[in-house]
Enzyme design. Structure first.
Site, short mmCIF file in Angstrom:
data_model
loop_
_atom_site.label_atom_id
_atom_site.label_comp_id
_atom_site.label_asym_id
_atom_site.label_seq_id
_atom_site.Cartn_x
_atom_site.Cartn_y
_atom_site.Cartn_z
N LEU B 109 0.86 -1.35 0.19
CA LEU B 109 -0.12 -0.20 -0.27
C LEU B 109 1.14 1.43 0.11
CD1 LEU B 109 -3.25 -0.04 0.06
CD2 LEU B 109 -2.73 0.40 2.50
N LYS B 110 1.97 1.08 1.00
CA LYS B 110 2.72 2.71 0.32
C LYS B 110 3.61 2.15 -0.23
CE LYS B 110 1.51 3.43 5.80
NZ LYS B 110 2.32 3.42 7.06
N THR B 111 3.60 1.77 -1.49
CA THR B 111 4.11 2.18 -2.67
C THR B 111 4.33 2.77 -3.72
OG1 THR B 111 4.93 -0.46 -1.86
CG2 THR B 111 6.04 0.72 -4.07
#
Ligand code: ZN
Lengths: 487, 336
Positions: B109-111
């Site tokens: 999700l944080k990429t």
């Protein structure tokens, strides 16, 4: 209450040295496409801690950096990867720290023409840039591009036209900046509409720093005489891009709301129960890295006339910086004789920010971090240190020094002479007024080198690379301290 | 375990169908500084990836290689870049690719890259509608994820004329704010929907929209006064519509004082009072009222503003002492 909070310099140096010499454990694998960042974070952390590398490790660093340069221009996240704006900034800044002119020194091996072509290939019609081919647009990439182009003297009006307008469109109703904005195009003319240009994402500390620093660099372009950029001579046909941006310096000059930005920035500082650290967005928790992204933004704001009175009262200028940890500067009597508040014109609480970094940001085993109980990492180590430095030193853009630099400029026979001159003088103008540094804790051991508010390099490293790539003289600084650097 | 899964455990160097490729190790000097200590699996995948980039091969097995590499390191932007170009070169099914992304986005999700790749796919597929549901699923995992929100804003901007896509957006954001009134990403999204994208058909009556937004925001402030997201939004409404803050004087005043224990419940949509048990006075209300006084401009008002700023500097918001003093200086300077 606590004893005097101490910056554990030795522990942090060991943390850095461990990573540099032994290598990064496998959990750093996720940073394989950010190799220049790992090196830059480590090298600049050393610089902030007043330590330089020995010649052998410098040379090894230079070889490593040059292995990231792509044959089509720009630097990649690792050997054989594609060029990308972010690693390009990190690689060039790392070269500013360890590189030099001449064979094997790195500086002459940067292919600046290809780098420029690479930059131009990423430009979008709305004035923004993709970070790499097919990749996303955001203001981090623009900051990286502008700092790199400034340091290496490859800025042209053509490169940056429309970019300030794009940046202005990224300011949100809260006052900070978002990652990007979305362009809408006119069906008739195919030009970007001035509105709406909706923000993609909310106001954010990292994007705000990047947008604000970029905005300041671009003032050098916006303040040019419009006639020198788009000659009204109708015989020369304008390209579509020139057509689109021909009024950017006059009737369609982009603006940002500085008052709202200031309000947002000061509100990022957490209250006493949060130890005075900075958060990155409204209603989020404080985090050590925003010490720089938000705390470092105040020096930039000041150059836009918000807070700070130094330019009205400036005396002799001094840069409080040493490159040798073994010889701490002589600070005797500097801190004691005046009360903090008499001199501190900052708009944020410098003392509280230092306390946050010293009390919450330091990992007991070395390195700095977001907050307890998180682990230390290189990213947070540098940005906590840079933030600490920004809270200790009050660096401002001196009108006097800028004027001196402009006066000494030797004109180049280049259509970009006016812009080059303005950018150079702007980067050289940053100084620290004598006696305005404020160090919490034992001042000899807690003191860090000042960093340049636009580049986040030391002033010495910034000026050395500027001097080389512009081939211009830099006015001397009366009290700059330097020393042989060995680690 | 089927053969395909088994094979993924093998290094590329051990797979017969890759035997025609000479892997290229990462360039290193003999004594590299600051090396990453790669796992054998990662080193193997990147060695083969470098070989593929060098040869320029575009094939099914490149899709397999890049997928495996991305699973090892989703931030490997070059692998994403090469994968995208390969998908186009092979005219691969982008729908299948999107399904793979449904899995990877939640995982990483944080990429940046998972979200950008998705934009590239949806730009070509032009199927925005199901994305809304997918985004909601992601927001349940992380309700303030920057990439997820900016992706939703990109989607709505890129397909700005798609009325079906936009139809439920106000209700959606009303619910997210209802779930967590301090979610600033949600407030920002509301601004994006109501003001940021220009005027949509059906919302031409701006006076009605402004009234609706003011009531919504005041209600939320009344329920949780010390919420900077709501106060910032209130300022946003007024600034965008060039309305004076003094429109809200009556609303703001009770929030600038200690809670009145004798307050009776009254239903006043325009000026909802602080809820029982509210922690007052509220810093954001005092600031707002000071701004109203400053704007009025006469000496009397400026001095009232100065008093409010002083109370912030010395009592209610001491961490921003320097800022409040700056506001006082500015106001006094412009008054003389
Ligand atoms: Zn952080």
């Amino acid at each position: 209450m606590h004893a005097q909070p101490t910056l554990q310099k030795n522990l942090h140096l060991q943390f850095l040295a461990r990573n540099m010499m032994q290598g990064f454990p496998a959990r750093y694998l996720s940073q394989d496409a950010s190799q220049p960042w790992l090196l830059f974070w480590a090298l600049q952390s050393f610089s902030a801690l007043q330590v330089g590398l020995d010649p052998d490790n410098r040379q090894r660093s230079i070889s490593k950096i040059m292995s990231w340069q792509h044959s089509n221009g720009g630097f990649a996240g690792g050997p054989g990867q594609s060029p990308h704006l972010l690693p390009t900034y990190a690689a060039v800044c790392a070269l500013a720290i360890v590189g030099r002119p001449g064979p094997g020194g790195g500086w002459d091996e940067v292919d600046r023409q290809k780098l420029y072509d690479f930059f131009m290939s990423l430009k979008e019609p709305d004035g923004s840039f993709r970070v790499a081919e097919h990749m996303e647009v955001d203001v981090r990439g623009i900051y990286c591009l502008l700092v790199t182009a400034s340091l290496l003297n490859i800025m042209t009006p053509e490169l940056v036209e429309g970019t300030a307008t794009f940046l202005a469109s990224c300011q949100t109703y809260e006052g900070g900046f978002s990652s990007a904005s979305h362009p809408f195009y006119s069906i008739e003319t195919d030009r970007v509409l001035r509105s709406p240009r909706p923000n993609l994402g909310e106001a954010h500390g990292g994007y705000t720093f990047c947008a604000l620093a970029s905005w300041i660099i671009l003032q050098n372009y916006l303040n040019l005489d419009p006639g020198t950029i788009h000659p009204s001579d109708s015989s020369s046909r304008k390209t579509p891009a020139e057509e689109q941006w021909s009024n950017e310096l006059t009737t369609e000059r982009p603006r940002i709301d500085i008052k709202r930005l200031t309000r947002w920035l000061v509100n990022m500082q957490g209250s006493e129960i949060e130890l005075g650290g900075f958060r990155g967005r409204t209603n989020k928790l404080v985090d050590g890295c925003y010490s720089w992204w938000c705390g470092g933004s105040f020096a930039l704001l000041e150059s836009l006339g918000i807070g700070g009175l130094q330019n009205l009262t400036a005396k002799d200028v001094e840069i409080d910086e040493v490159v040798d940890a073994d010889q701490p500067p002589d600070n005797s009597g500097r801190e004691q004789h005046e009360g903090w508040d008499d001199i501190d014109e900052s708009l944020f609480d410098r003392k509280a920010l230092q306390e946050y970094i010293l009390l919450a940001g330091q990992h007991p085993a070395g390195g700095l971090r977001d907050k307890p109980p998180k682990n230390a990492d290189l990213y947070h180590t540098l940005y906590c240190l840079s933030g600490l430095s920004a809270a200790q030193h009050h660096i401002y853009s001196s009108h006097t020094r800028k004027a001196e630099t402009l006066a000494e400029w030797k004109d180049e026979d280049s259509p970009n002479n006016a812009l080059q001159k303005a950018v150079f003088a702007d980067l050289v103008s940053w100084v620290e007024e004598e006696g305005t540094s404020r160090v919490i804790g034992p001042s000899n051991s807690n003191r860090l080198n000042a960093t340049h508010p636009l580049t986040n390099l030391t002033i010495t490293h910034t000026e050395a690379i500027l001097k080389y790539f512009y081939g211009q003289d830099i006015p001397p600084r009366p009290f700059i301290k330097t020393g042989a650097s060995k680690k | 375990m089927n053969t395909e899964q088994k094979q993924e455990k093998l290094l590329f160097a051990e797979r017969p169908e890759w035997s025609d490729v000479d892997p290229i190790p990462q360039y290193e000097t003999s004594t590299p500084i600051a090396p990453i200590l790669y796992t054998p699996q990662y080193k193997d995948a990147t060695d083969y990836f470098r070989a593929i980039v060098k040869s320029g091969e575009r094939s099914e097995r490149v899709l397999q290689l890049t997928e495996e590499l991305i699973r090892l390191n989703p931030a490997h932007y070059t692998a994403w870049q090469y994968r995208y170009e390969t998908l186009l070169a092979l005219s691969s099914s982008l729908q299948t690719e999107l399904e793979l992304m449904n899995e990877l986005a939640i995982k990483y999700l944080k990429t940046y890259q998972v979200w950008h790749h998705r934009r590239l796919l949806i730009t070509l597929l032009r199927t925005p509608q199901p994305e809304l549901q997918f985004i909601e699923t992601c927001l349940r995992v992380d309700s303030k994820n920057y990439h997820t929100w900016s992706y939703r804003q990109w989607l709505l901007s890129h397909f700005v004329d798609d009325d079906d896509l936009w139809r439920g957006e106000l209700e959606f954001i009303e619910n997210v704010i209802g779930d967590d009134v301090r979610n600033n990403s949600a407030w920002h999204h509301r601004y994006f929907v109501v003001f940021g994208c220009g005027v949509r058909s059906g919302s031409e009556d701006r006076a009605r929209i402004v009234r609706r937004e003011l009531i919504f925001t005041k209600q939320n402030i009344s329920l949780a006064p010390n919420n900077p997201s709501a106060w910032n939004y209130l300022r946003g409404i007024l600034d965008y519509n060039r309305l004076p803050y003094s429109l809200c004087t009556r609303f703001v005043k009770p929030y600038t004082l200690p809670l009145d224990p004798n307050t009776v419940d009254i239903v006043d949509l325009e000026n909802p009072p602080p809820s029982r048990g509210a922690e007052l006075p509220c810093v954001y209300a005092i600031e707002f009222l000071a701004d109203i006084h400053e704007k009025a401009g006469d000496k009397d008002n400026i001095l009232k503003g100065v008093d409010l700023w002083k109370s912030l500097a010395n009592e209610h918001d001491t961490i921003r002492k320097k800022y409040w003093e700056h506001r006082i200086r500015e106001a006094l300077q412009s008054a003389t």
